[in-house]
Design a protein around this motif. Sequence first.
Motif, PDB file in Angstrom:
ATOM      1  N   LYS A 209      65.388  50.303 -64.182  1.00 45.57           N
ATOM      2  CA  LYS A 209      66.284  51.122 -65.009  1.00 45.57           C
ATOM      3  C   LYS A 209      65.517  52.348 -65.512  1.00 45.57           C
ATOM      4  CE  LYS A 209      69.369  47.442 -66.667  1.00 45.57           C
ATOM      5  NZ  LYS A 209      69.167  46.346 -65.755  1.00 45.57           N
ATOM      6  N   MET A 210      66.137  53.524 -65.379  1.00 46.78           N
ATOM      7  CA  MET A 210      65.449  54.789 -65.676  1.00 46.78           C
ATOM      8  C   MET A 210      66.251  55.614 -66.684  1.00 46.78           C
ATOM      9  SD  MET A 210      62.944  54.735 -63.372  1.00 46.78           S
ATOM     10  CE  MET A 210      62.486  56.431 -63.026  1.00 46.78           C
ATOM     11  N   ASP A 211      66.866  54.965 -67.658  1.00 45.97           N
ATOM     12  CA  ASP A 211      67.811  55.653 -68.536  1.00 45.97           C
ATOM     13  C   ASP A 211      67.784  55.051 -69.931  1.00 45.97           C
ATOM     14  OD1 ASP A 211      69.630  53.303 -68.646  1.00 45.97           O
ATOM     15  OD2 ASP A 211      69.693  53.679 -66.489  1.00 45.97           O
ATOM     16  N   LYS A 212      68.786  55.368 -70.728  1.00 49.66           N
ATOM     17  CA  LYS A 212      68.808  54.953 -72.128  1.00 49.66           C
ATOM     18  C   LYS A 212      68.852  53.439 -72.306  1.00 49.66           C
ATOM     19  CE  LYS A 212      71.812  56.039 -75.755  1.00 49.66           C
ATOM     20  NZ  LYS A 212      72.611  57.028 -76.489  1.00 49.66           N
ATOM     21  N   ASP A 213      69.196  52.685 -71.290  1.00 47.64           N
ATOM     22  CA  ASP A 213      69.125  51.226 -71.411  1.00 47.64           C
ATOM     23  C   ASP A 213      67.700  50.772 -71.772  1.00 47.64           C
ATOM     24  OD1 ASP A 213      71.765  50.595 -71.112  1.00 47.64           O
ATOM     25  OD2 ASP A 213      71.618  49.939 -69.015  1.00 47.64           O
ATOM     26  N   ARG A 214      66.690  51.568 -71.416  1.00 50.71           N
ATOM     27  CA  ARG A 214      65.311  51.197 -71.783  1.00 50.71           C
ATOM     28  C   ARG A 214      65.148  51.232 -73.308  1.00 50.71           C
ATOM     29  NH1 ARG A 214      62.704  50.361 -67.266  1.00 50.71           N
ATOM     30  NH2 ARG A 214      61.008  49.520 -68.523  1.00 50.71           N
ATOM     31  N   PHE A 215      65.820  52.184 -73.942  1.00 47.45           N
ATOM     32  CA  PHE A 215      65.815  52.277 -75.409  1.00 47.45           C
ATOM     33  C   PHE A 215      66.744  51.217 -76.004  1.00 47.45           C
ATOM     34  CE2 PHE A 215      68.120  54.024 -79.107  1.00 47.45           C
ATOM     35  CZ  PHE A 215      67.077  54.130 -80.010  1.00 47.45           C
ATOM     36  N   ARG A 216      67.960  51.117 -75.444  1.00 41.38           N
ATOM     37  CA  ARG A 216      68.949  50.168 -75.988  1.00 41.38           C
ATOM     38  C   ARG A 216      68.379  48.754 -76.053  1.00 41.38           C
ATOM     39  NH1 ARG A 216      72.652  52.817 -72.129  1.00 41.38           N
ATOM     40  NH2 ARG A 216      74.034  54.214 -73.276  1.00 41.38           N
ATOM     41  N   PHE A 217      67.704  48.352 -74.994  1.00 45.35           N
ATOM     42  CA  PHE A 217      67.286  46.947 -74.874  1.00 45.35           C
ATOM     43  C   PHE A 217      65.768  46.768 -74.988  1.00 45.35           C
ATOM     44  CE2 PHE A 217      71.332  47.419 -72.547  1.00 45.35           C
ATOM     45  CZ  PHE A 217      72.124  46.660 -73.407  1.00 45.35           C
ATOM     46  N   ASP A 218      65.084  47.762 -75.567  1.00 45.79           N
ATOM     47  CA  ASP A 218      63.633  47.673 -75.818  1.00 45.79           C
ATOM     48  C   ASP A 218      62.854  47.275 -74.566  1.00 45.79           C
ATOM     49  OD1 ASP A 218      63.910  48.316 -78.594  1.00 45.79           O
ATOM     50  OD2 ASP A 218      64.590  46.263 -78.957  1.00 45.79           O
ATOM     51  N   LEU A 219      63.119  47.969 -73.464  1.00 43.50           N
ATOM     52  CA  LEU A 219      62.447  47.636 -72.205  1.00 43.50           C
ATOM     53  C   LEU A 219      61.089  48.326 -72.081  1.00 43.50           C
ATOM     54  CD1 LEU A 219      65.518  47.885 -69.747  1.00 43.50           C
ATOM     55  CD2 LEU A 219      64.594  45.860 -70.884  1.00 43.50           C
ATOM     56  N   GLY A 220      60.776  49.235 -73.030  1.00 44.83           N
ATOM     57  CA  GLY A 220      59.483  49.924 -72.993  1.00 44.83           C
ATOM     58  C   GLY A 220      59.491  51.127 -72.055  1.00 44.83           C
ATOM     59  N   ASP A 221      58.437  51.946 -72.163  1.00 41.72           N
ATOM     60  CA  ASP A 221      58.264  53.119 -71.283  1.00 41.72           C
ATOM     61  C   ASP A 221      59.503  54.028 -71.239  1.00 41.72           C
ATOM     62  OD1 ASP A 221      55.680  52.321 -70.583  1.00 41.72           O
ATOM     63  OD2 ASP A 221      56.411  51.093 -68.915  1.00 41.72           O
ATOM     64  N   VAL A 222      60.119  54.198 -72.397  1.00 43.46           N
ATOM     65  CA  VAL A 222      61.345  55.006 -72.446  1.00 43.46           C
ATOM     66  C   VAL A 222      61.030  56.461 -72.081  1.00 43.46           C
ATOM     67  CG1 VAL A 222      63.303  55.692 -73.868  1.00 43.46           C
ATOM     68  CG2 VAL A 222      62.167  53.526 -74.321  1.00 43.46           C
ATOM     69  N   GLU A 223      60.008  57.000 -72.759  1.00 42.44           N
ATOM     70  CA  GLU A 223      59.664  58.412 -72.539  1.00 42.44           C
ATOM     71  C   GLU A 223      59.254  58.644 -71.080  1.00 42.44           C
ATOM     72  OE1 GLU A 223      56.669  59.656 -75.369  1.00 42.44           O
ATOM     73  OE2 GLU A 223      56.156  61.309 -74.030  1.00 42.44           O
ATOM     74  N   ALA A 224      58.491  57.713 -70.539  1.00 45.82           N
ATOM     75  CA  ALA A 224      58.027  57.847 -69.152  1.00 45.82           C
ATOM     76  C   ALA A 224      59.209  57.844 -68.179  1.00 45.82           C
ATOM     77  CB  ALA A 224      57.064  56.708 -68.808  1.00 45.82           C
ATOM     78  N   ALA A 225      60.217  57.021 -68.457  1.00 42.44           N
ATOM     79  CA  ALA A 225      61.384  56.965 -67.559  1.00 42.44           C
ATOM     80  C   ALA A 225      62.146  58.289 -67.605  1.00 42.44           C
ATOM     81  CB  ALA A 225      62.291  55.815 -67.957  1.00 42.44           C
ATOM     82  N   TYR A 226      62.354  58.829 -68.812  1.00 45.10           N
ATOM     83  CA  TYR A 226      63.058  60.111 -68.934  1.00 45.10           C
ATOM     84  C   TYR A 226      62.283  61.210 -68.201  1.00 45.10           C
ATOM     85  CZ  TYR A 226      66.694  58.735 -72.334  1.00 45.10           C
ATOM     86  OH  TYR A 226      67.795  58.176 -72.950  1.00 45.10           O
ATOM     87  N   THR A 227      60.960  61.206 -68.379  1.00 52.59           N
ATOM     88  CA  THR A 227      60.141  62.238 -67.730  1.00 52.59           C
ATOM     89  C   THR A 227      60.198  62.097 -66.210  1.00 52.59           C
ATOM     90  OG1 THR A 227      58.694  62.193 -69.649  1.00 52.59           O
ATOM     91  CG2 THR A 227      57.818  63.247 -67.678  1.00 52.59           C
ATOM     92  N   GLU A 228      60.198  60.862 -65.733  1.00 58.71           N
ATOM     93  CA  GLU A 228      60.268  60.645 -64.283  1.00 58.71           C
ATOM     94  C   GLU A 228      61.604  61.162 -63.724  1.00 58.71           C
ATOM     95  OE1 GLU A 228      58.108  59.864 -62.083  1.00 58.71           O
ATOM     96  OE2 GLU A 228      59.482  59.597 -60.382  1.00 58.71           O
ATOM     97  N   VAL A 229      62.696  60.900 -64.466  1.00 54.25           N
ATOM     98  CA  VAL A 229      64.000  61.426 -64.018  1.00 54.25           C
ATOM     99  C   VAL A 229      63.945  62.961 -63.998  1.00 54.25           C
ATOM    100  CG1 VAL A 229      66.464  61.631 -64.583  1.00 54.25           C
ATOM    101  CG2 VAL A 229      65.328  59.416 -64.798  1.00 54.25           C
TER     102      VAL A 229
END
Length: 236
Positions: A209-229
């Motif tokens: 998952k590379m989107d806000k679900d990382r924030f919603r569900f505390d999956l970690g690496d939120v900033e890194a996923a946004y930057t990768e997108v």
Amino acid sequence: MTTKKELLHEGKAKKVFLTDNPDLVIQEFKDDATAFNNKKKGSIRNKGIVNNAISCKLFTYLQENGVQTHLVEKLSDREMLCKKLSIIMVEVVTRNVAAGSLVRRYGFEEGTVLQEPIIELYLKDDDLDDPLMNDSHALALNLATQEEIATLKAEAAKINQLLRKFFADRKLTLVDFKLEFGRHNGAILLGDEISPDTCRFWDSETGEKMDKDRFRFDLGDVEAAYTEVEHRVLDL
Ligand code: 5GP
């Protein structure tokens, strides 16, 4: 040069400012992050910069492919100059793969590829928790005419075709996304933003998952996923 004037509206992720031109506003993207209708609050470092860059690129791509949008130009890291719309209080969600509320509401297994995209309408009203609605509700609430509702759905379907291809070329599966539209001189234009805050993207190869679900569900690496997108969208 357009001069920024007073704050017109502050939302969860953006501020909208008037300008010296009555037809133009400036959207300023914030780092604030919210989920579950404001019940979860936080901040994602540089999110405003990343989402502005992604949105400007996607709106430009859509415009080049015949979609009318509110984008005029990217002004700065966090600022997008836009045509001033009269916002239609309907959120249009398009889904290609089952996730989120579709799974909760209808019992689909997450990840099920939908044979045909599903287009849903939601009432844009935080106090009511953005309820799902059909055309009759939208008509009864005087949100739009039947013709406008047909236009919203047709535009969402067209945008879906364009974005699916755009993201597939960048090894991202466009799972679902939310659009907002507004009226401008008799036309309906795409407004708001398109970003990892408003879409679900899964890495095409790993399914990550590379989107806000990382924030919603505390999956970690939120900033890194946004930057990768951002890197994939901007071909960096
Ligand atoms: P769901 O209905 O599964 O919660 O959301 C479907 C898609 O629309 C997701 O990509 C989600 O991010 C987006 N979406 C739905 N409602 C909202 C909203 O009120 N705000 C934002 N930013 N995105 C939304």
